[in-house]
Scaffold this motif. Structure first.
Motif, PDB file in Angstrom:
ATOM      1  N   LEU A  16       0.821  -1.205   0.000  1.00  0.00           N
ATOM      2  CA  LEU A  16       0.000   0.000   0.000  1.00  0.00           C
ATOM      3  C   LEU A  16       0.857   1.258   0.000  1.00  0.00           C
ATOM      4  CD1 LEU A  16      -2.661   1.608   0.434  1.00  0.00           C
ATOM      5  CD2 LEU A  16      -2.408   1.141   2.875  1.00  0.00           C
ATOM      6  N   ASP A  17       0.534   2.163  -0.899  1.00  0.00           N
ATOM      7  CA  ASP A  17       1.071   3.515  -0.923  1.00  0.00           C
ATOM      8  C   ASP A  17      -0.134   4.438  -0.742  1.00  0.00           C
ATOM      9  OD1 ASP A  17       2.341   5.922  -1.374  1.00  0.00           O
ATOM     10  OD2 ASP A  17       2.837   5.505  -3.469  1.00  0.00           O
ATOM     11  N   LEU A  18      -0.455   4.758   0.528  1.00  0.00           N
ATOM     12  CA  LEU A  18      -1.695   5.453   0.872  1.00  0.00           C
ATOM     13  C   LEU A  18      -1.563   6.955   0.608  1.00  0.00           C
ATOM     14  CD1 LEU A  18      -4.550   5.150   1.955  1.00  0.00           C
ATOM     15  CD2 LEU A  18      -3.647   5.470   4.261  1.00  0.00           C
ATOM     16  N   ARG A  19      -1.824   7.317  -0.640  1.00  0.00           N
ATOM     17  CA  ARG A  19      -1.860   8.716  -1.074  1.00  0.00           C
ATOM     18  C   ARG A  19      -2.631   8.745  -2.381  1.00  0.00           C
ATOM     19  NH1 ARG A  19       1.649   9.464  -5.325  1.00  0.00           N
ATOM     20  NH2 ARG A  19       3.075   7.738  -5.624  1.00  0.00           N
ATOM     21  N   CYS A  20      -3.172   9.900  -2.697  1.00  0.00           N
ATOM     22  CA  CYS A  20      -3.868  10.038  -3.968  1.00  0.00           C
ATOM     23  C   CYS A  20      -2.869   9.765  -5.090  1.00  0.00           C
ATOM     24  CB  CYS A  20      -4.463  11.428  -4.090  1.00  0.00           C
ATOM     25  SG  CYS A  20      -5.821  11.507  -5.252  1.00  0.00           S
ATOM     26  N   GLY A  21      -3.201   8.852  -5.986  1.00  0.00           N
ATOM     27  CA  GLY A  21      -2.292   8.418  -7.039  1.00  0.00           C
ATOM     28  C   GLY A  21      -1.442   7.226  -6.640  1.00  0.00           C
ATOM     29  N   GLY A  22      -1.497   6.837  -5.368  1.00  0.00           N
ATOM     30  CA  GLY A  22      -0.723   5.698  -4.883  1.00  0.00           C
ATOM     31  C   GLY A  22      -1.297   4.380  -5.357  1.00  0.00           C
ATOM     32  N   ARG A  23      -0.454   3.384  -5.403  1.00  0.00           N
ATOM     33  CA  ARG A  23      -0.869   2.031  -5.816  1.00  0.00           C
ATOM     34  C   ARG A  23      -1.080   1.164  -4.585  1.00  0.00           C
ATOM     35  NH1 ARG A  23      -1.025   1.329 -11.004  1.00  0.00           N
ATOM     36  NH2 ARG A  23       0.089   2.749 -12.365  1.00  0.00           N
ATOM     37  N   TRP A  24      -2.039   0.219  -4.744  1.00  0.00           N
ATOM     38  CA  TRP A  24      -2.371  -0.689  -3.651  1.00  0.00           C
ATOM     39  C   TRP A  24      -2.617  -2.053  -4.269  1.00  0.00           C
ATOM     40  CZ3 TRP A  24      -7.004   0.416   0.128  1.00  0.00           C
ATOM     41  CH2 TRP A  24      -6.931  -0.440   1.226  1.00  0.00           C
ATOM     42  N   SER A  25      -1.680  -2.963  -4.098  1.00  0.00           N
ATOM     43  CA  SER A  25      -1.806  -4.332  -4.616  1.00  0.00           C
ATOM     44  C   SER A  25      -2.259  -5.240  -3.475  1.00  0.00           C
ATOM     45  CB  SER A  25      -0.459  -4.831  -5.145  1.00  0.00           C
ATOM     46  OG  SER A  25      -0.026  -4.028  -6.210  1.00  0.00           O
ATOM     47  N   VAL A  26      -3.340  -5.981  -3.707  1.00  0.00           N
ATOM     48  CA  VAL A  26      -3.891  -6.876  -2.690  1.00  0.00           C
ATOM     49  C   VAL A  26      -4.118  -8.244  -3.321  1.00  0.00           C
ATOM     50  CG1 VAL A  26      -5.726  -7.239  -1.001  1.00  0.00           C
ATOM     51  CG2 VAL A  26      -5.087  -4.904  -1.636  1.00  0.00           C
ATOM     52  N   ALA A  27      -3.643  -9.304  -2.647  1.00  0.00           N
ATOM     53  CA  ALA A  27      -3.844 -10.674  -3.123  1.00  0.00           C
ATOM     54  C   ALA A  27      -4.830 -11.383  -2.189  1.00  0.00           C
ATOM     55  CB  ALA A  27      -2.514 -11.426  -3.156  1.00  0.00           C
ATOM     56  N   PHE A  28      -5.703 -12.201  -2.785  1.00  0.00           N
ATOM     57  CA  PHE A  28      -6.770 -12.878  -2.048  1.00  0.00           C
ATOM     58  C   PHE A  28      -6.757 -14.377  -2.312  1.00  0.00           C
ATOM     59  CE2 PHE A  28      -8.246  -8.621  -3.009  1.00  0.00           C
ATOM     60  CZ  PHE A  28      -8.821  -8.194  -1.833  1.00  0.00           C
ATOM     61  N   GLN A  29      -7.161 -15.133  -1.301  1.00  0.00           N
ATOM     62  CA  GLN A  29      -7.527 -16.530  -1.454  1.00  0.00           C
ATOM     63  C   GLN A  29      -8.781 -16.728  -0.626  1.00  0.00           C
ATOM     64  OE1 GLN A  29      -6.325 -19.414  -3.402  1.00  0.00           O
ATOM     65  NE2 GLN A  29      -8.454 -19.637  -2.772  1.00  0.00           N
ATOM     66  N   VAL A  30      -9.927 -16.542  -1.278  1.00  0.00           N
ATOM     67  CA  VAL A  30     -11.194 -16.656  -0.565  1.00  0.00           C
ATOM     68  C   VAL A  30     -11.590 -18.123  -0.445  1.00  0.00           C
ATOM     69  CG1 VAL A  30     -11.996 -14.359  -1.206  1.00  0.00           C
ATOM     70  CG2 VAL A  30     -12.492 -16.285  -2.688  1.00  0.00           C
ATOM     71  N   PRO A  31     -12.276 -18.494   0.638  1.00  0.00           N
ATOM     72  CA  PRO A  31     -12.718 -19.884   0.788  1.00  0.00           C
ATOM     73  C   PRO A  31     -13.580 -20.308  -0.404  1.00  0.00           C
ATOM     74  CG  PRO A  31     -13.075 -18.658   2.812  1.00  0.00           C
ATOM     75  CD  PRO A  31     -12.668 -17.659   1.763  1.00  0.00           C
ATOM     76  N   ASP A  32     -13.322 -21.479  -0.923  1.00  0.00           N
ATOM     77  CA  ASP A  32     -14.094 -22.058  -2.027  1.00  0.00           C
ATOM     78  C   ASP A  32     -14.071 -21.193  -3.289  1.00  0.00           C
ATOM     79  OD1 ASP A  32     -14.856 -24.207  -0.342  1.00  0.00           O
ATOM     80  OD2 ASP A  32     -16.486 -22.980   0.472  1.00  0.00           O
ATOM     81  N   GLY A  33     -13.029 -20.399  -3.465  1.00  0.00           N
ATOM     82  CA  GLY A  33     -12.944 -19.564  -4.653  1.00  0.00           C
ATOM     83  C   GLY A  33     -11.525 -19.531  -5.191  1.00  0.00           C
TER      84      GLY A  33
END
Length: 149
Positions: free
Chosen positions: A51-68
């Motif tokens: 997370l780069d918490l600023r306007c224009g910043g990038r936020w990469s998030v990875a998920f492993q949801v149950p049954d998905g």
């Protein structure tokens, strides 16, 4: 606390959803707990975050949801008005299926029993994809409420 969910049709912009929940906590606590849910205090279904918490910043998030499937979201923050508004463009990336782009806006406003966090997401390519996300967001907001109670 109350829960509200309303899928909507998005016309040319694709399908949209609107989810809200009232939480008995101050707006700054809700705002930063929402950020932490995807960054520093992640549940097990969020497997990585940068997370780069600023306007224009990038936020990469990875998920492993149950049954998905595992997937990631590449976000670019388009509005940051702490503690009342966060907006970002999001590209969902999957290994074995086509991705898609949406826009997300999170707002926090005073409500009778606390503060209402409202999440609007627009641009889903199909109603089915929108409905999958619409079914998950109340659980996310429920987790947020549990963390703040």
């Amino acid at each position: 606390m109350s829960d509200h969910r309303r899928p909507t049709e998005g016309g040319r912009a694709g399908h949209a959803l609107d989810v809200a929940r009232v939480i008995d906590a101050p707006p700054d606590a809700i705002f930063y707990a929402f950020i932490a849910l995807y960054d520093s205090r992640r549940p097990e279904w969020v497997t990585d975050s940068r997370l780069d918490l600023r306007c224009g910043g990038r936020w990469s998030v990875a998920f492993q949801v149950p049954d998905g499937p595992a997937f990631s979201e590449e976000r670019v923050i388009t509005a940051l008005e702490c503690p009342h508004r966060l907006a970002y463009d999001m590209a969902a990336v999957f290994d074995d299926e086509p991705g898609f782009d949406t826009t997300v806006e999170v707002t926090i406003e005073a409500a009778e029993d606390g503060h209402r966090i409202r999440l609007m997401q627009r641009g889903f390519p199909t109603a089915a994809t929108r409905d999958e996300f619409a079914a998950a967001w109340p659980d996310v907001l429920g987790e947020l409420a549990r963390r703040l109670s």
